[in-house]
Design a protein around this motif. Structure first.
Motif, PDB file in Angstrom:
ATOM      1  N   TYR A 106       0.835  -1.212   0.000  1.00  0.00           N
ATOM      2  CA  TYR A 106       0.000   0.000   0.000  1.00  0.00           C
ATOM      3  C   TYR A 106       0.865   1.255   0.000  1.00  0.00           C
ATOM      4  O   TYR A 106       0.556   2.243  -0.685  1.00  0.00           O
ATOM      5  CB  TYR A 106      -0.929  -0.002   1.221  1.00  0.00           C
ATOM      6  N   GLN A 107       1.950   1.225   0.759  1.00  0.00           N
ATOM      7  CA  GLN A 107       2.833   2.393   0.808  1.00  0.00           C
ATOM      8  C   GLN A 107       3.489   2.662  -0.550  1.00  0.00           C
ATOM      9  O   GLN A 107       3.764   3.810  -0.904  1.00  0.00           O
ATOM     10  CB  GLN A 107       3.911   2.189   1.875  1.00  0.00           C
ATOM     11  N   LEU A 108       3.733   1.584  -1.295  1.00  0.00           N
ATOM     12  CA  LEU A 108       4.419   1.723  -2.582  1.00  0.00           C
ATOM     13  C   LEU A 108       3.479   2.077  -3.734  1.00  0.00           C
ATOM     14  O   LEU A 108       3.932   2.251  -4.861  1.00  0.00           O
ATOM     15  CB  LEU A 108       5.156   0.414  -2.919  1.00  0.00           C
ATOM     16  N   THR A 109       2.185   2.181  -3.466  1.00  0.00           N
ATOM     17  CA  THR A 109       1.255   2.516  -4.553  1.00  0.00           C
ATOM     18  C   THR A 109       1.511   3.916  -5.111  1.00  0.00           C
ATOM     19  O   THR A 109       1.084   4.224  -6.227  1.00  0.00           O
ATOM     20  CB  THR A 109      -0.206   2.415  -4.070  1.00  0.00           C
ATOM     21  N   SER A 110       2.199   4.736  -4.342  1.00  0.00           N
ATOM     22  CA  SER A 110       2.548   6.076  -4.841  1.00  0.00           C
ATOM     23  C   SER A 110       3.860   6.081  -5.613  1.00  0.00           C
ATOM     24  O   SER A 110       4.284   7.125  -6.121  1.00  0.00           O
ATOM     25  CB  SER A 110       2.632   7.056  -3.664  1.00  0.00           C
ATOM     26  N   ASP A 111       4.504   4.929  -5.704  1.00  0.00           N
ATOM     27  CA  ASP A 111       5.771   4.829  -6.442  1.00  0.00           C
ATOM     28  C   ASP A 111       5.517   5.114  -7.920  1.00  0.00           C
ATOM     29  O   ASP A 111       4.590   4.554  -8.520  1.00  0.00           O
ATOM     30  CB  ASP A 111       6.358   3.419  -6.269  1.00  0.00           C
ATOM     31  N   THR A 112       6.337   5.948  -8.504  1.00  0.00           N
ATOM     32  CA  THR A 112       6.127   6.328  -9.905  1.00  0.00           C
ATOM     33  C   THR A 112       6.859   5.417 -10.885  1.00  0.00           C
ATOM     34  O   THR A 112       6.673   5.544 -12.095  1.00  0.00           O
ATOM     35  CB  THR A 112       6.604   7.776 -10.127  1.00  0.00           C
ATOM     36  N   THR A 113       7.672   4.512 -10.375  1.00  0.00           N
ATOM     37  CA  THR A 113       8.424   3.607 -11.252  1.00  0.00           C
ATOM     38  C   THR A 113       7.472   2.572 -11.842  1.00  0.00           C
ATOM     39  O   THR A 113       6.762   1.874 -11.114  1.00  0.00           O
ATOM     40  CB  THR A 113       9.541   2.896 -10.474  1.00  0.00           C
ATOM     41  N   LYS A 114       7.486   2.455 -13.168  1.00  0.00           N
ATOM     42  CA  LYS A 114       6.541   1.574 -13.848  1.00  0.00           C
ATOM     43  C   LYS A 114       6.711   0.124 -13.409  1.00  0.00           C
ATOM     44  O   LYS A 114       5.730  -0.586 -13.164  1.00  0.00           O
ATOM     45  CB  LYS A 114       6.738   1.672 -15.360  1.00  0.00           C
ATOM     46  N   SER A 115       7.964  -0.317 -13.317  1.00  0.00           N
ATOM     47  CA  SER A 115       8.196  -1.718 -12.979  1.00  0.00           C
ATOM     48  C   SER A 115       7.713  -2.039 -11.567  1.00  0.00           C
ATOM     49  O   SER A 115       7.197  -3.139 -11.312  1.00  0.00           O
ATOM     50  CB  SER A 115       9.681  -2.060 -13.111  1.00  0.00           C
ATOM     51  N   VAL A 116       7.856  -1.087 -10.658  1.00  0.00           N
ATOM     52  CA  VAL A 116       7.383  -1.300  -9.285  1.00  0.00           C
ATOM     53  C   VAL A 116       5.863  -1.379  -9.266  1.00  0.00           C
ATOM     54  O   VAL A 116       5.280  -2.258  -8.619  1.00  0.00           O
ATOM     55  CB  VAL A 116       7.883  -0.179  -8.360  1.00  0.00           C
ATOM     56  N   ARG A 117       5.201  -0.494 -10.002  1.00  0.00           N
ATOM     57  CA  ARG A 117       3.733  -0.518 -10.040  1.00  0.00           C
ATOM     58  C   ARG A 117       3.226  -1.812 -10.672  1.00  0.00           C
ATOM     59  O   ARG A 117       2.212  -2.372 -10.251  1.00  0.00           O
ATOM     60  CB  ARG A 117       3.209   0.704 -10.781  1.00  0.00           C
ATOM     61  N   ARG A 118       3.935  -2.278 -11.702  1.00  0.00           N
ATOM     62  CA  ARG A 118       3.540  -3.549 -12.320  1.00  0.00           C
ATOM     63  C   ARG A 118       3.632  -4.685 -11.300  1.00  0.00           C
ATOM     64  O   ARG A 118       2.721  -5.517 -11.181  1.00  0.00           O
ATOM     65  CB  ARG A 118       4.445  -3.849 -13.517  1.00  0.00           C
ATOM     66  N   ALA A 119       4.725  -4.714 -10.540  1.00  0.00           N
ATOM     67  CA  ALA A 119       4.911  -5.764  -9.542  1.00  0.00           C
ATOM     68  C   ALA A 119       3.874  -5.649  -8.425  1.00  0.00           C
ATOM     69  O   ALA A 119       3.382  -6.666  -7.913  1.00  0.00           O
ATOM     70  CB  ALA A 119       6.327  -5.694  -8.966  1.00  0.00           C
ATOM     71  N   ILE A 120       3.518  -4.416  -8.050  1.00  0.00           N
ATOM     72  CA  ILE A 120       2.492  -4.210  -7.017  1.00  0.00           C
ATOM     73  C   ILE A 120       1.145  -4.739  -7.492  1.00  0.00           C
ATOM     74  O   ILE A 120       0.417  -5.410  -6.744  1.00  0.00           O
ATOM     75  CB  ILE A 120       2.395  -2.708  -6.653  1.00  0.00           C
ATOM     76  N   CYS A 121       0.801  -4.432  -8.725  1.00  0.00           N
ATOM     77  CA  CYS A 121      -0.459  -4.945  -9.281  1.00  0.00           C
ATOM     78  C   CYS A 121      -0.489  -6.464  -9.241  1.00  0.00           C
ATOM     79  O   CYS A 121      -1.500  -7.078  -8.874  1.00  0.00           O
ATOM     80  CB  CYS A 121      -0.650  -4.453 -10.715  1.00  0.00           C
ATOM     81  N   GLN A 122       0.625  -7.066  -9.601  1.00  0.00           N
ATOM     82  CA  GLN A 122       0.703  -8.525  -9.574  1.00  0.00           C
ATOM     83  C   GLN A 122       0.531  -9.044  -8.149  1.00  0.00           C
ATOM     84  O   GLN A 122      -0.174 -10.037  -7.914  1.00  0.00           O
ATOM     85  CB  GLN A 122       2.050  -8.984 -10.142  1.00  0.00           C
TER      86      GLN A 122
END
Length: 1171
Positions: free
Chosen positions: A448-464
Motif C-alpha cells: 500500500y505504501q508503494l502505490t505512490s511509487d512512480t516507477t513503472k516496474s514497481v507498479r507492475r509488480a504491485i499490481c501482480q
C-alpha cells in the motif's frame, strides 16, 4: 619422569633403532647424530606406511564423484602397479623391515581399485578379467624362488627405474596436451611426491639396496613434475581451444540460420569434454570479448548444465560458480542477467551442490556495489521463480531469512531492487509459504505504501501482488478494497502495456471470486467502461496487425503457421461425447480462433484479451444483472463512427454470449441481423470479429429461445428462414473473403454453426460444399487447416446424407488433389487425414473407391514411422527423432475407414507386407519386441518395409501411439473379428498392461480408456478365446471401478465387465460382491444405447450365476434398472427374470425391504414389473 623415559627407551626406541642408539637418544647424546638420523628415518618410514593406506583415496573419490575416469592414464597406473609389485617382492625376499616398503602394499591395493574403475567407466568389461589374471600371475611369480631367482629379481628391481618413467610420463603428457589435470587429485600427487622424497632419505639413512634408492629418486622427480603441472594448469583454458570457441560464438551471433545450426552441432560435440563448462565460464565472465559473444557463451553454459543431467566435476563446478558470482558485478546489464540465469540453473539442477548460494546472494545485495546489488537481486528473483517449491521444502532457516531480507528490500532506494524483491515475494503467494504469510500484513502494508511509487516496474509488480493476494487471501484486501479498486482503475489505464495488463488481471481475479460478488457489484459502473475501453485496439496494435488489404493470394509467412498437433482418438463407450478436444472451447479463449492475427500482437495475452475475459467472467457471475451497466456502453460503441470502437463493441457482445445468454434473447432478433449486415464492413478486423461473435450465438440462431415450448413447425421454419439461412449464406460469403483473417474466422464460425445445425444442413449441402470446394485452391496453408476441420465437422454433422455421388464429386477431387501434393513427411497431412477420417465414416460404403489407396498409404506411413524410430533408438546422436503424429494420424484414418466400410474392410486387413495386424501388435506395446510371423511368438524378427526389427525390445515413448492403436483394435473387433481372432492372445497381453486405475507416468487415462473399450468389443465377440485372460482383466477393471478415475473410464470398465459376463459369467460371479455397487453406480445414469444394453445383459448373467453376490447391493441394481427409459423387450424381460427371482427368494420380506428404498425405485418397479 625417569621411569617414563626408561619405559620409552626399552619398549619403543630399542625395537625401532636398537639398544645402543635407543640409549643415546634417551640420554639426548647429541654427539650420536647417527642415532637421531636413524630415528628420523624410522619415523618417516612408519609415517609413510600409515599415510599410504589412504594415499589414493582422494583420487578414488574424485573418480566416483565425477562419474568418469577422464584424464587418467590406465597405462600409467598399470605400469606403476607392476613396479610396486617388484619392489615389494624384492624387499620381502631381502628380509628388509616392513617399514621400509609397507606403503607399496597399500598403494598396490588402491591402484587395483583405480584400474577397476577406469575399465568400468570406459566400458571395457572384458579387459577386467584378462588384466586381473595377468597381474595375479605376475605377482605370484615374483614371490617364488623357483620361478624368479633372486638374481633375476634384482635385475627387475633395477628395471623399475625405467618403469617409473612410463608410469608417470603418459600422465604428464596427457596433462600437457589437455592443458588440464582432469580428474587427477592434487592431494594424491602431493602425498606421492612427499612420500618418495622421504623414501630417498630413509633409503640413504638405512643403507638399503642401491636399486631401491635410484627408483625412489626417479619417482620423486617425476612426481615433482606432476605437482608442478597443478601450478602451470590451474584451470586456465588452452589458447587454441579458447580461440576456436570464441570463433564459434562469433559465428552464432550472425543471422545465417544454417551457420547457426552448424555452430550448435559443433558445440554439442564439445559438450562431453570435462573442461567444457570451464571454457564457457571463462569466456563469459573473465574475458573482454564483445558482449554478444560473452552472452552466447553464458547461455551455452546454462544449456550445457541443464542438458548434462549429471553434476559437473567438482573442480569445474567450483570454477563456474566463482566466475558467475564475479559476473554479477559486470558493467553490462545483459552479462549480469545471464549470470543470474546460469546461477539459477545450477541451483535448480543441483541444489545440494550449492546450498550457500542464496545466503551469498543476499550478502551481495548489501555489499554497497550498485551493479552487484542489482545482479544479485535479479539472480534471487530468478531462483525464487524457478525453485519456489524447493526453497519452501529446503532449509527453513535459509527460507525465513530470504523472506525477511526480501521484505526489507521492498523499500530499497534502487527501484530495480525494489521491483526484484516484490516479484520474488510474489512467487510464494499462491503456495501460501508460511514465512511470508506470517508477515502478510507487513507485506500488504508495504505494498500500500508503494502505490505512490512512480516507477513503472514497481507498479507492475504491485499490481501482480494484489492480484495474487486476492486470489488466495481476499479477506486481507477487503478492508482497503475501495483504495485498491481506485489504484487498479488508475493502473488499468496506464500507458505502459505491462502495467495495464497486470492491473487488468485484477478484475479477472475479482470476478472469479464468486463469494465476493456483492463486494464487486457496486464498482461495476466504474470497472466495465474501462474494460470496454481496454478492448479497443491501440494505434500501435493496428499498425502491427495491418490487414486492411486483400491478402488471400499472399503466401503465409513461416511464423504465421502454427504447428498442427494431431489429437489421438479417445473412445467413449458409445454414451460418451466426441473425443475430448482439450481446454474448454466454450471459454473466452475461443476469441483466439476468431481473432488471431498474423502477428504476435494478437496471439499473445494482452490487455484487450484480458479485458474481454474479465467481461466474460463477470457475465458468468452476474448474468443478466450485468446488462443494465453494459448495454448502454455497447450501444455507444456499436454506433461509433470509429471502426475500432465498433469492433470492440462486437467483441464485448461475443464475450457475454454465454453468461448473459438468457438476458440477450430479447435483443437477438435485432442484434443478429445487425451483425449480419456488419459482415459487409470494409474493415477486415470488423468482419473478422463479427464472424466470431455470430459463432457465439449460433445455438440461438439454430434452435431459437430455449425457454419457448410447444413451438409450431411453422414458427420453427420462420425462425430458420429469418436467421439461420441468412447467417449460413453470410458465413459462406465470408469463407470466400479476400482477407485471410476473415476467411479464418468465417470458416471457424461456419464449423460451429454446423455442429449446432446437424441434419438441418442437408438441404443446403450443395451450396456449402461448392463454397468449400471453391475455397480449397484459394486458401493458404494456415487457413487450409481450418477448412479441413470445417469439412470434417460437416461430415460429422450430416453423416450418411453426405453419401451422394453428386455431393462427393464436389469435394473429393479437392481432397485427392491435396493428397497427391503432400509428401509423407509433411505435417500438412495431419488435418487432411483427420478430415478424411470423418468423411470415411460419413460416406460409409461410398468411400470404397478411395479405400485401397488410403489404406496403402496409411499402412506405409505407420511402417515408415516405426522404422524411423528404430533407427533413432540405435543412433540417437545422429538421427533426428521422428514425429509420432505420423503414426497416430494414420492409425486414426484407418479407424475411420474401418468404421465407414464395416465388414467390407476385411480384405484390406490382409493387404500389405507387413499387414496392419502385424504393425498393430508393435504399436500396442508399452515395451515391445518384433513379432515373428513364422512362429507366432514375440521376440522374433519382423521385416518392415525398409528394415528389420531384431530380437530386441523396443519402446516407443509416446502414449498417443498406443492410444490410437487401442481404438483401431476395437474397431477391428467390431467389423473384422475373424481376422484378429487368431491373434487374441498376442493382443491381450499388450492390452491388459494398458488398463490402469492409477495412472503411471507413461500411461494416461485416455490409453486406459481406449484399452478397456477395445477389450469390451473383443469380449462381445469372443466366446472362449478370453477365458485365460478373464481374471487378470477383472482385477484391473474392478480396480478402476474402486478408484477415483474419470467417469468415462469407469463407465468403459463397467461395460467391459458386463460384456465379459455374457460368455464368462461363471468365472466372474464369485467376485460379484466386490464390485456390484460400483458397477451399478457407474452405469445407472448414462445414456441408453446398445453398449449399455449388452453390459447389463452380461451383468444379469453374472447375477444369475451368483445371486447371493448382489444381496448387499440390490438397491443399487434396482436403481440402475429403473433409470432405463428406452429399453428393449429382451433386456426388459431379463430384468423381470432377475427381479422376480429376488422377490420370490425374499418371500414375505420383499415388501418390507422395498419400503426402505427411495420412492422413485418403488414406483417404477411397480409400474414396469408389477413388483
Amino acid at each position: 619422569m625417569a621411569a617414563l623415559i626408561e619405559l620409552a627407551r626399552d619398549k619403543v626406541l630399542s625395537p625401532l633403532i636398537g639398544a645402543e642408539c635407543a640409549g643415546a637418544v634417551a640420554a639426548i647424546d647429541l654427539a650420536r647424530d647417527d642415532c637421531f638420523k636413524l630415528l628420523l628415518s624410522k619415523g618417516l618410514s612408519l609415517g609413510i606406511v600409515v599415510g599410504s593406506s589412504i594415499l589414493k583415496v582422494p583420487q578414488i573419490i574424485n573418480i566416483l564423484a565425477a562419474g568418469s575416469a577422464e584424464g587418467l592414464s590406465f597405462l600409467s597406473v598399470f605400469v606403476e602397479t607392476v613396479s610396486i609389485a617388484i619392489t615389494v617382492a624384492f624387499n620381502y625376499r631381502l628380509h628388509n623391515p616392513f617399514s621400509a616398503y609397507g606403503e607399496n602394499v597399500f598403494v598396490s591395493v588402491q591402484n587395483l581399485a583405480i584400474m577397476f574403475l577406469i575399465l568400468v567407466y570406459r566400458g571395457r568389461y572384458g579387459a577386467l578379467v584378462s588384466r586381473g589374471i595377468a597381474i595375479g600371475l605376475f605377482g605370484a611369480a615374483l614371490f617364488s624362488e623357483r620361478v624368479v631367482s633372486m638374481g633375476m629379481l634384482e635385475t627387475l628391481q633395477w628395471g623399475t627405474i625405467f618403469l617409473v618413467v612410463p608410469s608417470k610420463v603418459p600422465q604428464i603428457m596427457a596433462n600437457h596436451r589437455a592443458r588440464s589435470t582432469g580428474t587427477l587429485s592434487f592431494i594424491t600427487v602431493f602425498l606421492q611426491f612427499a612420500g618418495t622424497l622421504a623414501r630417498v632419505f630413509t633409503t640413504l639413512q638405512e643403507g638399503l639396496h642401491s636399486a631401491l634408492l635410484f627408483s625412489f629418486v626417479a619417482a620423486a622427480v617425476l612426481n615433482g613434475v606432476l605437482l608442478l603441472q597443478f601450478a602451470l594448469y590451474p584451470g586456465l583454458p588452452n589458447h587454441d581451444d579458447l580461440a576456436r570457441l570464441v570463433h564459434l560464438f562469433v559465428q552464432s551471433t550472425q543471422g545465417n540460420s544454417t551457420v547457426q545450426q552448424q555452430v550448435m552441432q559443433q558445440l554439442r560435440s564439445l559438450s562431453t569434454v570435462p573442461d567444457f563448462p570451464n571454457y564457457l565460464a571463462y569466456i563469459f565472465a573473465l574475458t573482454t570479448q564483445p558482449v554478444p559473444v560473452r552472452t552466447v557463451a553464458g547461455l551455452t553454459l546454462k544449456n550445457s548444465i541443464r542438458e548434462a543431467g549429471a553434476a559437473p566435476h567438482p573442480q569445474a563446478l567450483d570454477f563456474v560458480k566463482a566466475a558467475c558470482l564475479q559476473a554479477l558485478a559486470d558493467q553490462e546489464p545483459i552479462i549480469r542477467s545471464t549470470s543470474g540465469t546460469v546461477i539459477t540453473t545450477i541451483h535448480k539442477m543441483h541444489p545440494n551442490l550449492w546450498p550457500e548460494v542464496v545466503p551469498k546472494l543476499l550478502e551481495f545485495t548489501e555489499a554497497g556495489n550498485g551493479q552487484l546489488t542489482e545482479g544479485s537481486m535479479d539472480a534471487l528473483r530468478k531462483i525464487c521463480e524457478d525453485s519456489c517449491n524447493e526453497l519452501d521444502e529446503g532449509d527453513p532457516n535459509v527460507f525465513a531469512y530470504l523472506i525477511q531480507k526480501l521484505l526489507q528490500h521492498m523499500r530499497h532506494e534502487n527501484p530495480k531492487v525494489r521491483t526484484a524483491a516484490i516479484e520474488s515475494l510474489n512467487q510464494f503467494i499462491l503456495m501460501r509459504a508460511e514465512p511470508l504469510f506470517v508477515h502478510l500484513n507487513t507485506f500488504i502494508a508495504t505494498i500500500y505504501q508503494l502505490t505512490s511509487d512512480t516507477t513503472k516496474s514497481v507498479r507492475r509488480a504491485i499490481c501482480q501482488s494484489l492480484v495474487l493476494v486476492f486470489e488466495v487471501a481476499p479477506e486481507a484486501i477487503i478492508p482497503e478494497l475501495n483504495n485498491v479498486v481506485n489504484f487498479m482503475l488508475f493502473c488499468t489505464q496506464d500507458d505502459e502495456e505491462t502495467v495495464a495488463l497486470e492491473a487488468s488481471e485484477f478484475w479477472l481475479a475479482f470476478a472469479e471470486q464468486e463469494s465476493y460478488r456483492d463486494h464487486l457489484e457496486p464498482y461495476l459502473p466504474q470497472i466495465v467502461p474501462i474494460l470496454i475501453k481496454g478492448m479497443i485496439y491501440s494505434e500501435e496494435e493496428i499498425m502491427m496487425l495491418g490487414g486492411d488489404e486483400d491478402d488471400a493470394d499472399r503466401p503465409d509467412n513461416a511464423q504465421d503457421v502454427k504447428p498442427h498437433h494431431h489429437r489421438s482418438r479417445n473412445h467413449g463407450s458409445g454414451h460418451a461425447s466426441r473425443p475430448e478436444a482439450g481446454d474448454g472451447n466454450d471459454d473466452f479463449d475461443d476469441e483466439d480462433d476468431g481473432d488471431d492475427g498474423d502477428d504476435d500482437v494478437d496471439n499473445e495475452w494482452n490487455v484487450r484479451k484480458c479485458s474481454a475475459a474479465s467481461i466474460d467472467v463477470m457475465a458468468t457471475v452476474f448474468r443478466d444483472s450485468l446488462l443494465p451497466v453494459l448495454l448502454p456502453l455497447l450501444k455507444d460503441q456499436l454506433s461509433s463512427a470509429e471502426w475500432s470502437h465498433r469492433e470492440a463493441g462486437i467483441l464485448a457482445l461475443g464475450a457475454i454470449a454465454e453468461g448473459c445468454s438468457v438476458g440477450m434473447i430479447p435483443h437477438l432478433p435485432s442484434l443478429v441481423p445487425m451483425l449480419l449486415a456488419t459482415l459487409k464492413d470494409k474493415k477486415p478486423l470488423v468482419r473478422s470479429i463479427t464472424c466470431w461473435t455470430l459463432g457465439r450465438y449460433a445455438s440461438w440462431v439454430v434452435h431459437g429461445d430455449p425457454r419457448t415450448h410447444n413451438i409450431t413447425e411453422e414458427q420453427r421454419r420462420q425462425h430458420l428462414t429469418m436467421y439461420f439461412e441468412p447467417m449460413l449464406q453470410s458465413l459462406l460469403t465470408m469463407v470466400l473473403d479476400n482477407n485471410k483473417r476473415v476467411q479464418e474466422t468465417g470458416c471457424s464460425a461456419l464449423a460451429i454453426l454446423e455442429e449446432f445445425a446437424g441434419e438441418l444442413l442437408v438441404p443446403y449441402l450443395g451450396p456449402i460444399l461448392q463454397t468449400l470446394a471453391t475455397a480449397f485452391p484459394r486458401y493458404q496453408h494456415k487457413n487450409l487447416l481450418i477448412l479441413y476441420d470445417c469439412l470434417g465437422t460437416l461430415a460429422d454433422a450430416v453423416g450418411p446424407s453426405l453419401n451422394n455421388p453428386q455431393l462427393i464429386e464436389l469435394f473429393m477431387p479437392c481432397l485427392t488433389t491435396k493428397w497427391g501434393q503432400l509428401p509423407d513427411d509433411d505435417s500438412g497431412l495431419f488435418p487432411l487425414f483427420e478430415c478424411l477420417s470423418s468423411i470415411a465414416i460419413a460416406l460409409g460404403p461410398g468411400f470404397a473407391p478411395y479405400a485401397q489407396v488410403v489404406w496403402a498409404r496409411s499402412l506405409h506411413m505407420i511402417n515408415n514411422g516405426l522404422v524411423q524410430y528404430e533407427n533413432y533408438t540405435r543412433n540417437p546422436e545422429h538421427v533426428v527423432e521422428p514425429e509420432k503424429d505420423f503414426i497416430v494420424v494414420s492409425q486414426d484414418l484407418l479407424s475411420g475407414v474401418t468404421q465407414g466400410l464395416g465388414a467390407a474392410v476385411q480384405p484390406l486387413l490382409a493387404s500389405g507386407s507387413p499387414t496392419i495386424l502385424d504393425l498393430l501388435s508393435v504399436c500396442l506395446k508399452v515395451r515391445f519386441a518384433a513379432w515373428d510371423r513364422r512362429t507366432g511368438l514375440l521376440g522374433g524378427e519382423l521385416t518392415l518395409d525398409g528394415g528389420v526389427c531384431p530380437r530386441a525390445w523396443i519402446q516407443h515413448p509416446y502414449p498417443e501411439v498406443r492410444q490410437s492403436a487401442c481404438a483401431l483394435l476395437g474397431d477391428f473387433a467390431i467389423n473384422a473379428f475373424d481376422h484378429i481372432k487368431p491373434r487374441i492372445n498376442e493382443y491381450m497381453q499388450n492390452l491388459i498392461p494398458l488398463i490402469q486405475s492409477v495412472m503411471q507416468e507413461e500411461l494416461s487415462t485416455a490409453i486406459s480408456n481406449n484399452a478397456a473399450w477395445a477389450t469390451g468389443e473383443i469380449a462381445l465377440k469372443a466366446t472362449t478365446e478370453l477365458q485365460v485372460w478373464v481374471q487378470p482383466l477383472l482385477e484391473r477393471l474392478v480396480a478402476i471401478l474402486m478408484s477415483r478415475s474419470k467417469p468415462t473410464l469407469k463407465e468403459n470398465a463397467a461395460i467391459t465387465i458386463g460384456r465379459l459376463g455374457i460368455s464368462y459369467a461363471a468365472l466372474i460371479a464369485p467376485a460379484l460382491d466386490s464390485f456390484a455397487q460400483e458397477w451399478c453406480q457407474a452405469l445407472a445414469r448414462i445414456r441408453d444405447n446398445l453398449e449399455k444394453e449388452s453390459a447389463f445383459q452380461g451383468f444379469c448373467q453374472i447375477i444369475l450365476a451368483n445371486p447371493n453376490g448382489l444381496v448387499n447391493h440390490f438397491v443399487y441394481f434396482c436403481d440402475a434398472v429403473v433409470q432405463w427409459s428406452r429399453i428393449s423387450p429382451e433386456l426388459n424381460e431379463t430384468f423381470r427374470q432377475v427381479l422376480t427371482m429376488y422377490a420370490n427368494g425374499m418371500g414375505s420380506q420383499w415388501g418390507p425391504t422395498l419400503e426402505t428404498y427411495p420412492v422413485h425405485i418403488r414406483q417404477r418397479l411397480k409400474e414396469r414389473y408389477n413388483l
